[in-house]
Design an enzyme around this catalytic site. Structure first.
Site, PDB file in Angstrom:
ATOM      1  N   ASN A  10       0.876  -1.168   0.000  1.00  0.00           N
ATOM      2  CA  ASN A  10       0.000   0.000   0.000  1.00  0.00           C
ATOM      3  C   ASN A  10       0.916   1.222   0.000  1.00  0.00           C
ATOM      4  O   ASN A  10       1.498   1.564   1.020  1.00  0.00           O
ATOM      5  CB  ASN A  10      -0.890  -0.034   1.252  1.00  0.00           C
ATOM      6  CG  ASN A  10      -1.869   1.116   1.297  1.00  0.00           C
ATOM      7  OD1 ASN A  10      -1.881   1.977   0.417  1.00  0.00           O
ATOM      8  ND2 ASN A  10      -2.687   1.134   2.321  1.00  0.00           N
ATOM      9  N   ARG A  95      -2.702  -2.269  -3.235  1.00  0.00           N
ATOM     10  CA  ARG A  95      -3.911  -1.483  -3.056  1.00  0.00           C
ATOM     11  C   ARG A  95      -3.833  -0.314  -4.043  1.00  0.00           C
ATOM     12  O   ARG A  95      -2.900   0.485  -3.993  1.00  0.00           O
ATOM     13  CB  ARG A  95      -3.968  -0.954  -1.629  1.00  0.00           C
ATOM     14  CG  ARG A  95      -5.194  -0.143  -1.390  1.00  0.00           C
ATOM     15  CD  ARG A  95      -5.242   0.326   0.035  1.00  0.00           C
ATOM     16  NE  ARG A  95      -6.517   0.964   0.282  1.00  0.00           N
ATOM     17  CZ  ARG A  95      -6.944   1.300   1.481  1.00  0.00           C
ATOM     18  NH1 ARG A  95      -6.219   1.036   2.533  1.00  0.00           N
ATOM     19  NH2 ARG A  95      -8.098   1.886   1.636  1.00  0.00           N
ATOM     20  N   HIS A 183     -13.121   2.652   0.139  1.00  0.00           N
ATOM     21  CA  HIS A 183     -13.051   1.662   1.237  1.00  0.00           C
ATOM     22  C   HIS A 183     -13.637   0.319   0.809  1.00  0.00           C
ATOM     23  O   HIS A 183     -14.079  -0.481   1.649  1.00  0.00           O
ATOM     24  CB  HIS A 183     -13.806   2.151   2.500  1.00  0.00           C
ATOM     25  CG  HIS A 183     -13.110   3.238   3.240  1.00  0.00           C
ATOM     26  ND1 HIS A 183     -13.779   4.271   3.855  1.00  0.00           N
ATOM     27  CD2 HIS A 183     -11.795   3.451   3.479  1.00  0.00           C
ATOM     28  CE1 HIS A 183     -12.908   5.086   4.440  1.00  0.00           C
ATOM     29  NE2 HIS A 183     -11.698   4.598   4.207  1.00  0.00           N
ATOM     30  N   ARG A 243     -10.582  15.379   6.987  1.00  0.00           N
ATOM     31  CA  ARG A 243     -11.401  15.689   5.790  1.00  0.00           C
ATOM     32  C   ARG A 243     -12.794  16.137   6.202  1.00  0.00           C
ATOM     33  O   ARG A 243     -13.326  15.653   7.210  1.00  0.00           O
ATOM     34  CB  ARG A 243     -11.511  14.447   4.894  1.00  0.00           C
ATOM     35  CG  ARG A 243     -10.221  14.122   4.169  1.00  0.00           C
ATOM     36  CD  ARG A 243     -10.353  12.836   3.386  1.00  0.00           C
ATOM     37  NE  ARG A 243      -9.509  11.795   3.938  1.00  0.00           N
ATOM     38  CZ  ARG A 243      -9.623  10.495   3.666  1.00  0.00           C
ATOM     39  NH1 ARG A 243     -10.567  10.070   2.845  1.00  0.00           N
ATOM     40  NH2 ARG A 243      -8.802   9.629   4.212  1.00  0.00           N
ATOM     41  N   GLU A 381      -8.042  -5.173   5.313  1.00  0.00           N
ATOM     42  CA  GLU A 381      -7.917  -4.903   3.878  1.00  0.00           C
ATOM     43  C   GLU A 381      -6.725  -5.630   3.265  1.00  0.00           C
ATOM     44  O   GLU A 381      -6.792  -6.092   2.130  1.00  0.00           O
ATOM     45  CB  GLU A 381      -7.788  -3.382   3.655  1.00  0.00           C
ATOM     46  CG  GLU A 381      -9.091  -2.658   3.928  1.00  0.00           C
ATOM     47  CD  GLU A 381      -8.908  -1.223   4.367  1.00  0.00           C
ATOM     48  OE1 GLU A 381      -8.341  -1.000   5.464  1.00  0.00           O
ATOM     49  OE2 GLU A 381      -9.329  -0.317   3.637  1.00  0.00           O
TER      50      GLU A 381
END
Ligand code: AMP
Length: 402
Positions: A10, A95, A183, A243, A381
């Site tokens: 990732n 990813r 996600h 965010r 993940e």
């Protein structure tokens, strides 16, 4: 025979995370080690832990030694080859944040796929270039290594068209201005866990709340994504660490036209200075806010809960009801207080909390007899990426065509 491993990568703007999974005789994946090179270009540091959290290595480097993703790949690669020299690397799974409209499944990377992923950079200019830089660096250094791209957006390609549209003139939709959702690897992993952990809701209407530094919610029907709170970018929906979450586009017009903010200024404001950090003025970290006596810290927590609850209501309406609610990611998995506040505000939907189970962090946290059940399911993940990678490699050998 040497054992086989799958490497998961990732790559971000200033860090490279990697996980090594061993494949056993029954094609089951076991995490062996998880590492990270952070501070790329500033204060590079490699740290690796084993599956039980024990420190394997911690080492710092001069800035010039690791100034790019390419350098980080070279460093991690050399370290991993040395450490796993007895094992054979089956493939690397990446990813990749954006798969656009067409990549609805993971894909084996070849020059054509890579070219298609480059085309998607304008849709995710903050993340995609770093994801692709890692893929390029491995192709250059080890061209024989099989690489697989797993997308954050792919799981949401089962949305009905209405959930992917914005009410803009049609040509914008056609040119890619759509609600992609993110996600996806986390939601897909949760969907695979439901039949094991919560079989009574696995084929029903379920809302999954992925509440971490990045946060979003997803409406699942029988394990498929029907809608989600993130849209064109990972800015929409609920507020996050830094965010904004959903924001009236009129605010942006005001900031551009009246306050003279540039695109770069807005990007910094919306991605890095807002959310819990912006509201509290203290921290983007939920743990810090929960412990702070400052009124603005408490307000930020209240805002987070309020908009999470609001989105649960919206997604329940889209689903036409909800059979179960799942909490996951850093806040969802670890904060009984946030879970309790969210669930108490959702009592009208038919969910009642089992306070003791919630405090213990049991998988099931709703009371016996609650019409809607509530769950805590840790996400993974990296394991999802490793599984996809292994499946693609195995199926490729038997003639699998995506
Ligand atoms: P993630 O991005 O999934 O790693 O989640 C990170 C977020 O989870 C940060 O805001 C952390 O403060 C939050 N978090 C982790 N542990 C806890 C906890 N015990 N209570 C509240 N928030 C937590």
């Amino acid at each position: 025979m040497s054992s086989r491993i799958v490497l998961v990568i990732n790559a971000g703007s200033s860090s490279l995370k990697f996980s090594v999974f061993r494949v056993d005789g029954t094609e089951t994946l076991q995490l062996v080690e998880r590492g990270q090179i952070d501070g790329i270009g500033t204060r590079p540091r490699l740290h690796v832990k084993n599956a039980t959290g024990g420190v394997v290595v911690e080492r710092t480097f001069a800035t010039a030694e690791v100034s790019s993703i390419k350098d980080a790949i070279r460093l991690a690669g050399a370290w991993l080859r040395e450490r796993f020299q007895q094992e054979s690397l089956l493939a690397v799974g990446h990813r990749v944040v954006h798969g656009g409209v067409h990549f609805s499944h993971p894909v084996l990377i070849d020059p054509e796929v890579l070219a298609a992923l480059e085309q998607l950079i304008p849709l995710a200019s903050l993340h995609q270039p770093h994801n692709l830089a890692a893929i390029h660096a491995i192709r250059e250094g080890q061209p024989q290594v099989l690489q697989v791209a797993c997308f954050d957006t792919a799981f949401h390609r089962t949305h009905p068209q209405i959930a992917d549209l914005y009410a803009l003139p049609w040509e914008y939709y056609q040119s890619g201005v759509r609600r992609y959702g993110f996600h996806g690897l986390s939601y897909e992993y949760i969907a695979t866990r439901l039949p094991q952990i919560a079989p009574e809701i696995a084929d029903k209407r379920v809302i999954v709340a992925h509440l971490g530094s990045g946060a979003s919610l997803c409406a699942l029907q029988a394990g498929k994504s029907l809608d989600s709170t993130m849209g064109f970018s990972p800015l929409d929906g609920v507020p996050m660490g830094t965010r904004t979450g959903a924001l009236d586009p009129g605010v942006l017009l005001h900031l551009i036209n009246q306050r003279g903010l540039s695109g770069t200024d807005l990007e910094k404001l919306l991605y890095h200075e807002s959310g819990l950090l912006g509201l509290s003025g203290i921290s983007n970290d939920m743990c810090v806010l929960l412990e702070s006596p400052e009124p603005r810290a408490q307000l930020a927590v209240e805002y987070f809960v309020h908009y999470t609850v609001k989105q649960i209501g919206a997604l329940a309406a889209v689903l036409g009801g909800m059979g179960g609610l799942v909490f996951t990611a850093g806040i969802g998995e670890n904060s009984p207080l946030i879970r309790a506040r969210v669930l108490q505000a959702c009592a009208w939907l038919g969910v009642s909390l089992d306070a003791a189970a919630n405090a213990r962090g049991d998988p099931r946290i709703s009371a016996a007899g609650s019409a809607v059940s509530a769950w805590v399911i840790p996400t993974n993940e990296e394991l999802m990426i490793a599984r996809h990678t292994l499946a693609l490699i195995n199926n490729r050998e038997t003639g699998y065509v995506d």
